[in-house]
Design a protein around this motif. Structure first.
Motif, PDB file in Angstrom:
ATOM      1  N   ALA A  42      44.196  42.523  44.027  1.00 21.33           N
ATOM      2  CA  ALA A  42      45.126  42.995  45.054  1.00 21.33           C
ATOM      3  C   ALA A  42      46.532  42.965  44.457  1.00 21.33           C
ATOM      4  N   ASN A  43      47.277  44.016  44.680  1.00 20.83           N
ATOM      5  CA  ASN A  43      48.672  44.074  44.220  1.00 20.83           C
ATOM      6  C   ASN A  43      48.827  43.698  42.752  1.00 20.83           C
ATOM      7  N   ARG A  44      47.974  44.250  41.912  1.00 19.98           N
ATOM      8  CA  ARG A  44      48.020  44.034  40.460  1.00 19.98           C
ATOM      9  C   ARG A  44      47.763  42.588  40.040  1.00 19.98           C
ATOM     10  N   GLN A  45      47.180  41.800  40.918  1.00 18.19           N
ATOM     11  CA  GLN A  45      46.785  40.434  40.581  1.00 18.19           C
ATOM     12  C   GLN A  45      45.267  40.341  40.691  1.00 18.19           C
ATOM     13  N   GLU A  46      44.715  39.375  39.951  1.00 16.10           N
ATOM     14  CA  GLU A  46      43.273  39.165  39.981  1.00 16.10           C
ATOM     15  C   GLU A  46      42.954  37.711  40.273  1.00 16.10           C
TER      16      GLU A  46
END
Length: 162
Positions: A42-46
């Motif tokens: 989500a939102n370039r986070q893992e």
């Protein structure tokens, strides 16, 4: 449930109703023949969620008891080196006699416990057209290696000759 269907499901926290992200990939435990965890993004986070912390895998969402279970941006060494869904789908299947039976095409998962119920293998054909498809019950799998799954010779009937 098909393993591919789990990808892209929303991950929802039961404690606050927040959507944490979507399932990006499945991580497999080849020795236990089950899903070890889900990678979500989500939102370039893992983040990685161990499967034993998941409350439920439904047709529309994966639920977890608390949003705090997701460890964002933290590499989890327990999943290092374990195959992801695409890795698992590249495995060749041979029987104990050494006969090539096909390549893993799809995986059926028991959503309650993340266990592999069966694998669908495909051999021959072009671009998914033609060829042979067989389903092998997970109980028939003898071993899973980095490149090959081994099953007993009786797991799949040989194709008719001629």
């Amino acid at each position: 449930m098909k393993a591919e269907a789990i990808k892209k499901l929303a991950v929802v926290s039961i404690d606050n109703g927040a959507k944490l992200g979507n399932v990006d990939d499945l991580i497999f435990d080849p020795k236990g023949l089950r899903i070890a965890g889900l990678r979500i993004s989500a939102n370039r986070q893992e983040a990685v969620l161990p499967f034993d912390q998941i409350r439920s895998v439904g047709v529309d969402a994966v639920t977890i008891p608390s949003h705090e279970m997701a460890r964002w941006g933290v590499a989890d060494s327990q999943f290092t080196g374990l195959p992801r869904l695409d890795d698992f789908k590249k495995l060749k299947v041979v029987d104990e006699a050494g006969t090539f039976l096909g390549t893993v095409h799809d995986i059926d998962i028991t959503p309650e416990d993340g266990r592999i119920a069966s694998i669908e293998i495909r051999r021959g054909g072009v671009l998914g057209i033609g060829g042979e498809t067989h389903v092998i019950n997970a109980r028939e799998i003898t071993s899973v290696g980095d490149e090959v799954i081994v099953v007993p010779a009786r797991a799949v009937e040989p194709p008719p000759q001629g």
